[in-house]
Scaffold this motif. Structure first.
Motif, short mmCIF file in Angstrom:
data_model
loop_
_atom_site.label_atom_id
_atom_site.label_comp_id
_atom_site.label_asym_id
_atom_site.label_seq_id
_atom_site.Cartn_x
_atom_site.Cartn_y
_atom_site.Cartn_z
N GLN A 1 -11.04 28.09 66.48
CA GLN A 1 -12.00 28.29 65.40
C GLN A 1 -11.52 29.38 64.44
O GLN A 1 -11.68 29.26 63.23
N ALA A 2 -10.96 30.44 65.00
CA ALA A 2 -10.49 31.53 64.15
C ALA A 2 -9.32 31.09 63.28
O ALA A 2 -9.16 31.57 62.16
N LEU A 3 -8.49 30.20 63.81
CA LEU A 3 -7.39 29.65 63.00
C LEU A 3 -7.94 29.03 61.72
O LEU A 3 -7.46 29.29 60.62
N GLY A 4 -8.96 28.21 61.89
CA GLY A 4 -9.54 27.55 60.74
C GLY A 4 -10.25 28.49 59.80
O GLY A 4 -10.39 28.21 58.61
N ALA A 5 -10.68 29.64 60.32
CA ALA A 5 -11.41 30.62 59.49
C ALA A 5 -10.47 31.56 58.74
O ALA A 5 -10.93 32.38 57.95
N GLY A 6 -9.16 31.46 59.01
CA GLY A 6 -8.21 32.23 58.22
C GLY A 6 -7.69 33.50 58.84
O GLY A 6 -7.22 34.40 58.13
N ALA A 7 -7.74 33.62 60.18
CA ALA A 7 -7.17 34.80 60.82
C ALA A 7 -5.66 34.85 60.59
O ALA A 7 -4.99 33.82 60.54
N SER A 8 -5.12 36.06 60.46
CA SER A 8 -3.69 36.24 60.20
C SER A 8 -2.87 36.36 61.47
O SER A 8 -1.65 36.25 61.43
N GLY A 9 -3.53 36.61 62.60
CA GLY A 9 -2.77 36.75 63.83
C GLY A 9 -3.68 36.80 65.04
O GLY A 9 -4.90 36.96 64.91
#
Length: 222
Positions: A95-103
């Protein structure tokens, strides 16, 4: 980068905050400027201090790390976010990948990877712990095949770009890829940016997921 990277940390575990503070304190070029115990406080402090990078635990009371990430992105303050996770939280990572986390960092590997992750995020690159990379890709459902449009983009990659994409998907840094391919780090950066353009991705982790869906990681090494 020559300027000091200003970092905000949010984790509800005081021992984790103290440990990360102890890791960062002696490092040149990185300064921990604020700490929060939950996501709501993290968003408030991000607005107040405008850090370069925010380290957010995924599971926190009141407002969790995912909600805080989305709010920080919505505010468009130019703050890059690195998520702190524990083993087995794969669904949150996706989910965080899709929300734009950088790492992404696993807390048990943060000692060795924390500073590289912060520096990569501040430089506009994504950092994915190799352990997290394997977790996320292994958890993709078997039916999550690449659509024709993604397969066509994969086919547009040059042989060296495909090779670079596989190494990116394994969680290697640009420096590690340069060593593996016997090229300069600048050349690797050029390959990575071209891969982004051809795959219509804006960071390394999304590119890795395209590669996984396309079956590129199942191909035998050349």
């Amino acid at each position: 980068m020559n300027e000091t990277i200003r970092v905000l940390l949010a984790d509800d575990d005081g021992l984790v905050r103290a440990a990360i503070d102890a890791i960062l304190r002696p490092l040149a070029g990185i300064e921990l400027i604020a700490q929060a115990a939950d996501g709501r406080e993290a968003v408030t402090l991000v607005q107040r201090h405008r850090p370069d990078v925010a380290l957010l635990d995924i599971r926190m009371p009141n407002v969790d790390g995912l909600a805080a990430l989305r709010e920080i992105r919505r505010l468009a303050l130019g703050v890059d976010v690195v998520m702190l996770t524990t083993f087995g939280e794969d669904e949150y990572v996706a989910q965080a990948l899709g929300a734009g986390a950088s790492g992404f960092l696993l807390k048990d590997s943060a000692v060795d990877e924390l500073a590289p992750a912060i520096r990569a995020a501040a430089a506009g690159e994504a950092f994915l712990s190799p352990k997290v990379t394997r977790q996320v890709l292994n958890q993709l459902p078997a039916t999550s095949a690449a659509p024709r449009s993604e397969l066509a983009r994969i086919e547009s990659l040059s042989p060296r770009e495909r090779e670079t994409l596989v190494l990116v998907s394994q969680g290697l840094s640009n420096a590690e890829i340069a060593g593996r391919l016997q090229v300069s780090e600048g050349t690797v950066k050029t390959h990575v940016y071209r891969i982004y353009g051809k795959l219509d991705c804006d960071n390394r982790v999304k590119a890795a997921m395209v590669a996984q869906r396309a079956g590129l990681l199942d191909e035998p090494p050349a």
